[in-house]
Design a protein around this motif. Structure first.
Motif, PDB file in Angstrom:
ATOM      1  N   LEU A   4      14.659 -10.747  35.422  1.00 20.34           N
ATOM      2  CA  LEU A   4      13.897 -11.242  36.570  1.00 20.34           C
ATOM      3  C   LEU A   4      14.739 -11.287  37.832  1.00 20.34           C
ATOM      4  N   LEU A   7      14.843  -8.109  39.549  1.00 20.21           N
ATOM      5  CA  LEU A   7      13.580  -7.745  40.190  1.00 20.21           C
ATOM      6  C   LEU A   7      13.251  -8.681  41.345  1.00 20.21           C
ATOM      7  N   GLN A  12       7.081 -12.007  42.752  1.00 22.91           N
ATOM      8  CA  GLN A  12       7.086 -12.636  41.433  1.00 22.91           C
ATOM      9  C   GLN A  12       5.796 -12.353  40.671  1.00 22.91           C
ATOM     10  N   VAL A  15       5.750  -9.147  38.571  1.00 24.92           N
ATOM     11  CA  VAL A  15       6.624  -8.988  37.420  1.00 24.92           C
ATOM     12  C   VAL A  15       5.755  -8.866  36.170  1.00 24.92           C
TER      13      VAL A  15
END
Length: 181
Positions: A4, A7, A12, A15
């Motif tokens: 995470l 990324l 968010q 994801v």
């Protein structure tokens, strides 16, 4: 660096969206409905998505980096089911109740598949998993032996392939190829 955190530049909410899309695409493959005799109905398609999603969630929950991805994946499932219900004409007043029921169904299936996929329930992956599939995917109406074997073997092959697939690859939507993928 975690999956995470790598990324961070992506929103968010996005994801695991490629992974969710890959799960749905895999669950919509026609071999499930032809060779596997999964009913090609709204319920059958929901059940097939829940089966593939459960196998992926089982993989993710076994990995420290996978837990937050699993949470995002579940959120995408909720968003998708909400949209599907609205598309089917379910009104705003009862959408929440339907989503709650669907989440309960997913949770039940996830538990049943988790308990049986590795043979932890009765020592035999095939027998325990078959029973879970008949109850949850076929809603108690067992298909022929060949159809059940097709679904069982394909899902177990996916489960085995997922065990060696890095979470970072899954997040990008790369489900491992299986015998019918």
């Amino acid at each position: 660096m975690g999956v995470l955190s790598g990324l961070f530049g992506r929103r968010q909410a996005e994801v695991a969206l490629p992974l969710y899309n890959a799960v749905v695409l895999r669950a919509r493959a026609e071999h499930w409905y032809l060779a596997g005799a999964v009913p090609d109905t709204v319920d059958g398609r929901f059940d097939m998505i829940a089966a593939v999603l459960s196998v992926v969630l089982i993989r993710l929950e076994g990995d420290a980096e996978g837990a937050p991805v699993a949470a995002r994946l579940t959120e995408h499932f909720i968003d998708d089911m909400d949209g599907q219900l609205r598309e089917l004409g379910v009104g705003d007043v009862v959408v929440g109740k339907h989503i709650g029921k669907m989440m309960g169904m997913l949770g039940g299936r996830l538990g049943a598949y988790r308990d049986t996929i590795d043979g932890r329930h009765d020592g035999s992956a095939a027998a325990g998993f078959d029973a879970a599939l008949v109850r949850n995917l076929y809603r108690g109406d067992a298909p022929g032996d060949a159809a059940l074997a097709h679904v069982r073997d394909t899902l177990l092959a996916l489960h085995a392939a997922l065990a060696t697939t890095p979470v970072a690859s899954l997040v990008q939507g790369h489900l491992p190829e299986g015998p019918q993928a």
